[in-house]
Design a protein around this motif. Structure first.
Motif, short mmCIF file in Angstrom:
data_model
loop_
_atom_site.label_atom_id
_atom_site.label_comp_id
_atom_site.label_asym_id
_atom_site.label_seq_id
_atom_site.Cartn_x
_atom_site.Cartn_y
_atom_site.Cartn_z
N ALA A 130 14.51 -24.36 -22.57
CA ALA A 130 15.49 -23.65 -21.75
C ALA A 130 14.85 -22.56 -20.91
CB ALA A 130 16.57 -23.06 -22.63
N ILE A 131 13.63 -22.12 -21.27
CA ILE A 131 12.99 -21.03 -20.53
C ILE A 131 11.68 -21.44 -19.86
CG2 ILE A 131 14.06 -19.20 -21.91
CD1 ILE A 131 11.40 -18.98 -23.45
N ARG A 132 11.09 -22.55 -20.26
CA ARG A 132 9.84 -23.03 -19.67
C ARG A 132 9.90 -24.55 -19.52
NH1 ARG A 132 9.28 -18.18 -19.58
NH2 ARG A 132 7.40 -16.97 -20.02
N HIS A 133 9.43 -25.05 -18.38
CA HIS A 133 9.26 -26.50 -18.23
C HIS A 133 8.01 -26.89 -19.02
CE1 HIS A 133 9.05 -30.50 -16.62
NE2 HIS A 133 7.82 -30.25 -16.16
N THR A 134 8.20 -27.64 -20.09
CA THR A 134 7.10 -28.00 -21.00
C THR A 134 7.08 -29.51 -21.17
OG1 THR A 134 7.44 -25.90 -22.17
CG2 THR A 134 6.09 -27.57 -23.27
N PRO A 135 6.16 -30.20 -20.51
CA PRO A 135 6.18 -31.67 -20.54
C PRO A 135 5.62 -32.30 -21.80
CG PRO A 135 4.39 -30.89 -19.14
CD PRO A 135 5.16 -29.67 -19.56
N SER A 136 4.86 -31.53 -22.63
CA SER A 136 4.20 -32.13 -23.79
C SER A 136 4.46 -31.31 -25.05
CB SER A 136 2.68 -32.21 -23.55
OG SER A 136 2.01 -32.67 -24.69
N VAL A 137 4.95 -31.98 -26.10
CA VAL A 137 5.23 -31.32 -27.37
C VAL A 137 4.63 -32.14 -28.50
CG1 VAL A 137 7.01 -30.56 -29.00
CG2 VAL A 137 7.39 -30.32 -26.53
N THR A 138 3.92 -31.47 -29.40
CA THR A 138 3.36 -32.11 -30.59
C THR A 138 4.06 -31.57 -31.82
OG1 THR A 138 1.19 -32.41 -29.55
CG2 THR A 138 1.27 -32.53 -31.96
N VAL A 139 4.57 -32.46 -32.67
CA VAL A 139 5.21 -32.08 -33.92
C VAL A 139 4.24 -32.37 -35.06
CG1 VAL A 139 7.11 -32.53 -35.51
CG2 VAL A 139 7.51 -32.58 -33.03
N VAL A 140 4.00 -31.37 -35.90
CA VAL A 140 3.06 -31.50 -37.02
C VAL A 140 3.83 -31.33 -38.33
CG1 VAL A 140 0.94 -30.65 -38.09
CG2 VAL A 140 1.22 -30.55 -35.59
N GLY A 141 3.71 -32.29 -39.22
CA GLY A 141 4.39 -32.22 -40.51
C GLY A 141 3.48 -32.64 -41.64
N ARG A 142 3.90 -32.35 -42.86
CA ARG A 142 3.12 -32.75 -44.03
C ARG A 142 3.19 -34.26 -44.24
NH1 ARG A 142 5.39 -28.71 -48.52
NH2 ARG A 142 7.30 -29.25 -47.38
N ARG A 143 4.34 -34.84 -43.93
CA ARG A 143 4.53 -36.28 -44.11
C ARG A 143 4.73 -36.95 -42.75
NH1 ARG A 143 8.99 -37.63 -46.05
NH2 ARG A 143 10.08 -35.63 -45.81
N GLY A 144 4.03 -38.04 -42.56
CA GLY A 144 4.10 -38.75 -41.29
C GLY A 144 5.50 -39.20 -40.94
N GLU A 145 6.23 -39.69 -41.93
CA GLU A 145 7.58 -40.18 -41.67
C GLU A 145 8.48 -39.07 -41.16
OE1 GLU A 145 11.31 -42.31 -44.08
OE2 GLU A 145 9.39 -41.95 -45.09
N ALA A 146 8.41 -37.90 -41.80
CA ALA A 146 9.23 -36.77 -41.37
C ALA A 146 8.81 -36.28 -39.99
CB ALA A 146 9.13 -35.64 -42.39
N ALA A 147 7.50 -36.25 -39.72
CA ALA A 147 7.02 -35.80 -38.41
C ALA A 147 7.49 -36.74 -37.31
CB ALA A 147 5.50 -35.70 -38.42
N ARG A 148 7.45 -38.03 -37.57
CA ARG A 148 7.91 -39.00 -36.57
C ARG A 148 9.42 -38.89 -36.33
NH1 ARG A 148 3.90 -41.95 -39.29
NH2 ARG A 148 5.40 -42.86 -40.74
N ALA A 149 10.18 -38.68 -37.40
CA ALA A 149 11.63 -38.55 -37.24
C ALA A 149 11.98 -37.31 -36.42
CB ALA A 149 12.29 -38.48 -38.62
N THR A 150 11.27 -36.20 -36.68
CA THR A 150 11.53 -34.98 -35.92
C THR A 150 11.09 -35.15 -34.48
OG1 THR A 150 11.25 -33.63 -37.91
CG2 THR A 150 11.02 -32.51 -35.79
N ALA A 151 9.96 -35.81 -34.26
CA ALA A 151 9.51 -36.07 -32.89
C ALA A 151 10.55 -36.90 -32.14
CB ALA A 151 8.17 -36.79 -32.91
N GLN A 152 11.19 -37.83 -32.83
CA GLN A 152 12.23 -38.63 -32.19
C GLN A 152 13.42 -37.78 -31.80
OE1 GLN A 152 12.04 -41.89 -31.31
NE2 GLN A 152 13.99 -41.51 -30.28
N ARG A 153 13.80 -36.82 -32.68
CA ARG A 153 14.90 -35.93 -32.35
C ARG A 153 14.55 -35.05 -31.16
NH1 ARG A 153 15.19 -35.56 -38.01
NH2 ARG A 153 14.29 -33.47 -38.05
N VAL A 154 13.30 -34.58 -31.11
CA VAL A 154 12.86 -33.77 -29.98
C VAL A 154 12.90 -34.60 -28.69
CG1 VAL A 154 10.86 -32.61 -28.94
CG2 VAL A 154 11.46 -32.18 -31.34
N SER A 155 12.49 -35.86 -28.78
CA SER A 155 12.50 -36.73 -27.61
C SER A 155 13.89 -36.93 -27.04
CB SER A 155 11.90 -38.10 -27.97
OG SER A 155 10.56 -37.99 -28.36
#
Length: 315
Positions: free
Chosen positions: A146-171
């Motif tokens: 909402a305050i910066r145009h940010t074209p690239s976001v990396t989500v880091v999690g302890r578990r790959g499945e959770a990180a991918r699910a959160t990345a999907q929500r961000v997408s």
């Protein structure tokens, strides 16, 4: 006593956008609200977790948020943190509105962080990294977009499945143009490179020890740490704090609860006299650094909940 009106999570979100929440928090500080006037947060051990009680009051309203923190809940498909907010007017102190407290927290925490990011992040944010896979991870990306145009976001999690699910929500966040989102686990070698290339890093984890290296963050970048509110827990190491401009919500509160800062100062990496407040940023008494990292350490305060709850109740 009249029956209090109930406001659910969906209504909270319809009543208040993340960016409007940021502007409300910023305006409260600009208008002279004194964060140090907040009563102490009360924490009581309960079962395998704890109960937190967070009261606050102003001329118009009083309110209290009651939270439960149950670390084992994610394994039960329940939220780790659950809450209810009780809003009253200051004349009668009659509970008039009950609000989903988790929804209030999900709005106010990124809103507070966005006030800091607006002042501490570079004008151009090409890449951001978020540590954590809970609601706050998604909320902070939404607040940043909402305050910066940010074209690239990396989500880091302890578990790959959770990180991918959160990345999907961000997408799925809409209205901000094309968003390139990837998911990594904490032990992936690419995490360090992602942090080094990022202009904004958010740590929204339940970790008790640092989640990124002291020398990973670039000069001029902004780090927001929101995952802990206990003196013995930290997400950021002493080396990073020692080479950064450090901002907190309130000095007295940080002395009690901001483990990242408490531990760094105790280890001699930094001095409390060099720590600034969020109000200092809002009022222009301190500016972001370009020759070192900028760190905002947040523990969450009750006045922030009251700002959000008042607006939700009115609308």
């Amino acid at each position: 006593m009249p029956q209090p009106r109930w406001v659910d999570a969906a209504t909270v979100r319809r009543s208040l956008s993340p960016d409007r929440a940021r502007r409300l928090v910023r305006q409260a500080l600009a208008d002279g609200l004194d964060p140090s006037a907040d009563p102490l947060r009360q924490a009581v051990p309960a079962g395998d977790g704890q109960l937190l009680v967070m009261p606050s009051a102003n001329r118009r309203a009083a309110g209290v948020k009651v939270l439960s923190v149950a670390p084992g809940n994610p394994a039960r498909d329940l939220e780790r943190i659950q809450a209810v907010y009780v809003l009253m007017d200051t004349e009668t102190l009659t509970p008039s509105v009950l609000i989903d407290g988790s929804a209030v927290t999900s709005l106010r925490t990124p809103a507070v962080s966005a006030v800091a990011m607006e002042a501490l992040a570079p004008a151009v944010v090409d890449a951001a990294v978020v540590f954590g896979t809970g609601p706050q991870a998604v909320g902070h990306v939404e607040a940043l977009l909402a305050i910066r145009h940010t074209p690239s976001v990396t989500v880091v999690g302890r578990r790959g499945e959770a990180a991918r699910a959160t990345a999907q929500r961000v997408s799925s966040l809409t209205g901000h143009g094309r968003l390139d989102v990837r998911a990594l686990t904490v032990d992936d070698d690419a995490v360090e490179d992602a942090v080094r290339a990022a202009q904004v890093v958010v740590t929204a984890t339940s970790a008790a020890t640092p989640v990124l290296g002291d020398d990973w963050v670039a000069d001029g970048a902004c780090v927001v740490a929101i995952g802990s509110h206990e003196a013995h827990r930290r997400e950021l190491g002493s080396g990073l704090l020692g080479r950064s401009l450090v901002v907190v919500e309130d000095l007295a509160t940080a002395h009690r609860e901001a483990g990242d800062v408490i531990l760094a100062a105790a280890q001699g990496a930094m001095d409390w006299d060099d720590v600034h407040t969020l109000q200092d940023l809002v009022l222009g008494r301190v500016e972001r650094a370009s020759d070192r990292p900028n760190v905002f350490k947040s523990v969450g305060m009750a006045w922030q909940d009251l700002v959000i709850a008042e607006h939700v109740a009115r609308h």
